[in-house]
Design an enzyme around this catalytic site. Sequence first.
Site, PDB file in Angstrom:
ATOM      1  N   GLU A 618       2.410   9.356   3.053  1.00  9.16           N
ATOM      2  CA  GLU A 618       2.954   8.115   2.472  1.00  9.16           C
ATOM      3  C   GLU A 618       3.621   8.438   1.142  1.00  9.16           C
ATOM      4  O   GLU A 618       3.046   9.102   0.285  1.00  9.16           O
ATOM      5  CB  GLU A 618       1.828   7.102   2.248  1.00  9.16           C
ATOM      6  CG  GLU A 618       1.169   6.626   3.520  1.00  9.16           C
ATOM      7  CD  GLU A 618       0.192   5.471   3.248  1.00  9.16           C
ATOM      8  OE1 GLU A 618       0.140   4.966   2.115  1.00  9.16           O
ATOM      9  OE2 GLU A 618      -0.519   5.095   4.206  1.00  9.16           O
ATOM     10  N   ASP A 648       5.661   3.815   1.649  1.00  9.36           N
ATOM     11  CA  ASP A 648       4.573   2.955   1.176  1.00  9.36           C
ATOM     12  C   ASP A 648       5.133   1.846   0.286  1.00  9.36           C
ATOM     13  O   ASP A 648       6.200   2.006  -0.319  1.00  9.36           O
ATOM     14  CB  ASP A 648       3.592   3.827   0.365  1.00  9.36           C
ATOM     15  CG  ASP A 648       2.208   3.233   0.291  1.00  9.36           C
ATOM     16  OD1 ASP A 648       2.006   2.103   0.779  1.00  9.36           O
ATOM     17  OD2 ASP A 648       1.316   3.915  -0.263  1.00  9.36           O
ATOM     18  N   GLU A 705      -0.133  -3.985   5.018  1.00  3.42           N
ATOM     19  CA  GLU A 705      -1.345  -3.644   4.260  1.00  3.42           C
ATOM     20  C   GLU A 705      -1.782  -4.835   3.409  1.00  3.42           C
ATOM     21  O   GLU A 705      -0.984  -5.694   3.037  1.00  3.42           O
ATOM     22  CB  GLU A 705      -1.145  -2.383   3.414  1.00  3.42           C
ATOM     23  CG  GLU A 705      -0.127  -2.475   2.313  1.00  3.42           C
ATOM     24  CD  GLU A 705      -0.036  -1.182   1.495  1.00  3.42           C
ATOM     25  OE1 GLU A 705      -0.882  -0.287   1.658  1.00  3.42           O
ATOM     26  OE2 GLU A 705       0.892  -1.089   0.677  1.00  3.42           O
TER      27      GLU A 705
HETATM   28  P1  C2E Z   1      -1.725   2.315  -1.718  1.00  4.57           P
HETATM   29  O1  C2E Z   1      -1.353   3.634  -1.153  1.00  4.57           O
HETATM   30  O2  C2E Z   1      -0.767   1.207  -1.551  1.00  4.57           O
HETATM   31  O3  C2E Z   1      -3.146   1.970  -1.182  1.00  4.57           O
HETATM   32  C1  C2E Z   1      -3.530   0.729  -0.775  1.00  4.57           C
HETATM   33  C2  C2E Z   1      -4.318   0.050  -1.824  1.00  4.57           C
HETATM   34  O4  C2E Z   1      -4.554  -1.294  -1.433  1.00  4.57           O
HETATM   35  C3  C2E Z   1      -5.702   0.699  -1.983  1.00  4.57           C
HETATM   36  O5  C2E Z   1      -6.049   0.546  -3.312  1.00  4.57           O
HETATM   37  C4  C2E Z   1      -6.575  -0.229  -1.160  1.00  4.57           C
HETATM   38  O6  C2E Z   1      -7.942  -0.229  -1.554  1.00  4.57           O
HETATM   39  C5  C2E Z   1      -5.939  -1.559  -1.435  1.00  4.57           C
HETATM   40  N1  C2E Z   1      -6.203  -2.525  -0.363  1.00  4.57           N
HETATM   41  C6  C2E Z   1      -6.334  -2.318   0.964  1.00  4.57           C
HETATM   42  N2  C2E Z   1      -6.561  -3.475   1.593  1.00  4.57           N
HETATM   43  C7  C2E Z   1      -6.591  -4.453   0.677  1.00  4.57           C
HETATM   44  C8  C2E Z   1      -6.787  -5.886   0.744  1.00  4.57           C
HETATM   45  O7  C2E Z   1      -6.993  -6.493   1.783  1.00  4.57           O
HETATM   46  N3  C2E Z   1      -6.725  -6.542  -0.434  1.00  4.57           N
HETATM   47  C9  C2E Z   1      -6.495  -5.939  -1.615  1.00  4.57           C
HETATM   48  N4  C2E Z   1      -6.440  -6.639  -2.737  1.00  4.57           N
HETATM   49  N5  C2E Z   1      -6.301  -4.586  -1.721  1.00  4.57           N
HETATM   50  C10 C2E Z   1      -6.363  -3.874  -0.552  1.00  4.57           C
HETATM   51  P2  C2E Z   1      -6.686   1.712  -4.098  1.00  4.57           P
HETATM   52  O8  C2E Z   1      -7.581   2.510  -3.272  1.00  4.57           O
HETATM   53  O9  C2E Z   1      -7.159   1.152  -5.395  1.00  4.57           O
HETATM   54  O10 C2E Z   1      -5.429   2.655  -4.387  1.00  4.57           O
HETATM   55  C11 C2E Z   1      -4.431   2.261  -5.215  1.00  4.57           C
HETATM   56  C12 C2E Z   1      -3.271   3.195  -5.156  1.00  4.57           C
HETATM   57  O11 C2E Z   1      -3.622   4.471  -5.658  1.00  4.57           O
HETATM   58  C13 C2E Z   1      -2.787   3.494  -3.740  1.00  4.57           C
HETATM   59  O12 C2E Z   1      -1.953   2.469  -3.293  1.00  4.57           O
HETATM   60  C14 C2E Z   1      -2.046   4.769  -3.933  1.00  4.57           C
HETATM   61  O13 C2E Z   1      -0.752   4.519  -4.418  1.00  4.57           O
HETATM   62  C15 C2E Z   1      -2.834   5.424  -5.007  1.00  4.57           C
HETATM   63  N6  C2E Z   1      -3.688   6.474  -4.398  1.00  4.57           N
HETATM   64  C16 C2E Z   1      -4.920   6.346  -3.855  1.00  4.57           C
HETATM   65  N7  C2E Z   1      -5.352   7.543  -3.395  1.00  4.57           N
HETATM   66  C17 C2E Z   1      -4.358   8.440  -3.645  1.00  4.57           C
HETATM   67  C18 C2E Z   1      -4.199   9.836  -3.425  1.00  4.57           C
HETATM   68  O14 C2E Z   1      -5.038  10.536  -2.858  1.00  4.57           O
HETATM   69  N8  C2E Z   1      -3.038  10.427  -3.828  1.00  4.57           N
HETATM   70  C19 C2E Z   1      -2.061   9.691  -4.435  1.00  4.57           C
HETATM   71  N9  C2E Z   1      -0.948  10.316  -4.835  1.00  4.57           N
HETATM   72  N10 C2E Z   1      -2.167   8.378  -4.659  1.00  4.57           N
HETATM   73  C20 C2E Z   1      -3.307   7.758  -4.260  1.00  4.57           C
HETATM   74 MG    MG Z   2      -0.776   4.329   0.467  1.00  2.00          MG
HETATM   75 MG    MG Z   3       0.559   0.565  -0.483  1.00  2.00          MG
END
Ligand code: C2E
Ligand code: MG
Ligand code: MG
Length: 753
Positions: A618, A648, A705
């Site tokens: 992504e 993404d 998502e």
């Molecule tokens: P993302 O890739 O857009 O990940 C989706 C985010 O939306 C995740 O937040 C997830 O917990 C959240 N989410 C999923 N379903 C729902 C829902 O129904 N409601 C709401 N309010 N939120 C939901 P998370 O885990 O806090 O991650 C935030 C961002 O951090 C991710 O957005 C991604 O851009 C980044 N990230 C997370 N893990 C990695 C990684 O391993 N590497 C990199 N480069 N970025 C990461």
């Molecule tokens: Mg993502």
């Molecule tokens: Mg996303």
Amino acid sequence: MRQFLRTSFGMSLLATLLLAMMAAGEPLAHTYWNVVFKNMHRSAPSSTVLLTVDDQPNLTSAGLADLLERLRRRMPSRVLIDAPVPVGESPAGDAALAQTVRSYGSDISFIARSDTVDNLSADAFVLPARQIVGNAEVLVSAWRGNFLLYAVSAPYAITIDGRKYNTVSTALAGVRTGTEGDYYPDFRIDPSTIPRLPSKALVAGDAGASSLTGRTVIVTGVSKAPSVLYFGHSYTSAAALDIAGAEGLKAPFSVSLGPRLGSLPIFALVVLLTWLGSRAAGWRKAAAYVAAVGAAIVLPLILRLEGVVFAPDTAMMFMGIYGTLRLWQKRARRIQLTSASGLPNLLALANNPIPVGSDVVVAVVARYEEILATLPHDLHGECARQIARRIAAGSGTETIHQGDGGHFAWAEEARPLEMQLDHLEGLRALFAAPLLIGTHTFDTNIHFGLDRNEGLDTPTRVNSALATANEALANGRAIELFEASRLAEAPWELSLHARIEEGLRNGDIWLAFQPQWDLVGNRICGAEALIRWNHPTRGPIAPDAFILQAERAGRIDALTYWVLDQAITAALALNARGPRFQMSINLSAQMVDKPDLVGNFAEIVRRRQIDPSLLTVEITETSSVRNRPAGCQNLSRLRELGFRLSIDDFGTGEASLAYLADLPSDELKIDRRFIDRMATNPRDNAIVANTIALAHALGQKVVAEGIENAETLCMLRAMGCDLAQGYLLGRPENYANLEQTYAASLKGVARQV
Ligand code: C2E
Ligand code: MG
Ligand code: MG
């Protein structure tokens, strides 16, 4: 006061007073007078003649009596005996000499000398035998000296055994009052011009002997008489010094405050002139400094010729210290200029106070090094100047400072934030027109870092604005605002590498998986790997936050490869259990254009022996990829290797559509902002419906998502959305939980969607 002592003027004044108290100026005064009198000469007056008796080494009292008799016939106005008076060898000779002396009456005097400079005590003098001298006057000659024992001055009279004796110079000059204090010789008198006559010439009756008539004759054994150190001439006969002393006494005045205090009047004048100069500008400044130098160097000389003796040393010392300090400051200031362009550098901005109510702005020119690389070296300065001129014109600031690597900094009036951002946007627009340097034309772009924290010190503000400008450039943003609260975070960010390593080692950093549902097959068909950090003291840290920090600290690579490795482990395990399971990982925009990205990914999948098509990469924040062409090429090559590509947060980045056109992707994830509102907002609903149609038209799968309620899910299904992800269907959870949920979904016991 403290402020005053920090100025070069105050510092020089203090240093000079301290040095003067230690008499450190004496060598200066010595050199000054020695140089002056080496270069200024006057002939000795012809009124005093030396009758030298060196040619009669064994002069007896009878011989001296005979010589004096012959001398008398030449009718000198006055005779001074400056030779040891022979006595005691022959009573007849002694009687004859005493008789001759007596017959001279008051026209003859005897000289008693102190044999060393600076010794004025009674025992330094050998008075001539009273039986010969009788009532004739005895004169003395003794000199005070400087630290090198050069004769400097003499008292008018010296008291020996309670009797006051006049000095030879006062007698020669006809000053017979008992003046207190010292007089100073006129060292311009060239000792070699003093008329001399050997005593034999007088005995032989030579023509030269007639020159004695009407003169003061000093009968002296020049070679035997003590010699003294004389300014401008080194060793000289003591009689010459007496003559120079008499000439000094003939000056219109005789004023001196002594060697220490005597330097104060000129010092005070020079300090005053220098102070005026330091406050004035232009020709007034120059005039005051010239006057100060003149006062220190020329004035002591002019005054001395009139008989007023002031020492130049303290004033010269002050001028020397002040001049050195100013030159040093000037040099330090010159170092603050960058050489190629002549623009002041960032040190100059950081080291000077910034006016109250100012913002610090740093602009960084994109691809500056590339521009310089294509320009001949002699145009580098012109390039910087042209950019600075453009910034100056746009910002209304006169002085633009240049840093390394295309950074330009200045301070300008702090406007309300909105206005300031608009203003910088306007300045950015000025750079839409290409730069024309010599015959070369360049398109360029400019990014700004802005510091509005008046409370911080200037170097910190400049550095903060600089770091923020770099961030703006790295993230592809026009303007980045520095937040002071981040300073507190700096130590944390700087040690992030070690902390991440530690977090990975002890399990504080772990990988969560959020299931993705296939809306057609009604089962879990994959998961997105999301990183988590439960910090022992800070608690859970949001991934957005620490990923941003890791990016800033240049630590994102290690983290990404760790995630990939963990995600592969999970994907291999889940794929071993049943149907195809697709694993998504997030790739930071910072890494997209890295040259070693594709090689590393290929190596990892080869090592882990996984089919790359089970992995979805992504990508987001498309606008902040620094090197777009390299980024696009990397992603295409990843896809060629078999990885799936997913865009993404579609719909949020400024260039989502353009990206969609450029990039060969397989999947599109509609940002949860639209999904969240689609049930209530018809516009968002229309955007989602049309995005799904667009994606399908381009042959892409669509993932929605952030699905939090059943109504939204229903709508998406109706719109033909392929995959669904959200809290409604499953929160991000650890691997063990994912495995259970997945197993349940395979058995059909999971919640039916
Ligand atoms: P993302 O890739 O857009 O990940 C989706 C985010 O939306 C995740 O937040 C997830 O917990 C959240 N989410 C999923 N379903 C729902 C829902 O129904 N409601 C709401 N309010 N939120 C939901 P998370 O885990 O806090 O991650 C935030 C961002 O951090 C991710 O957005 C991604 O851009 C980044 N990230 C997370 N893990 C990695 C990684 O391993 N590497 C990199 N480069 N970025 C990461
Ligand atoms: Mg993502
Ligand atoms: Mg996303």
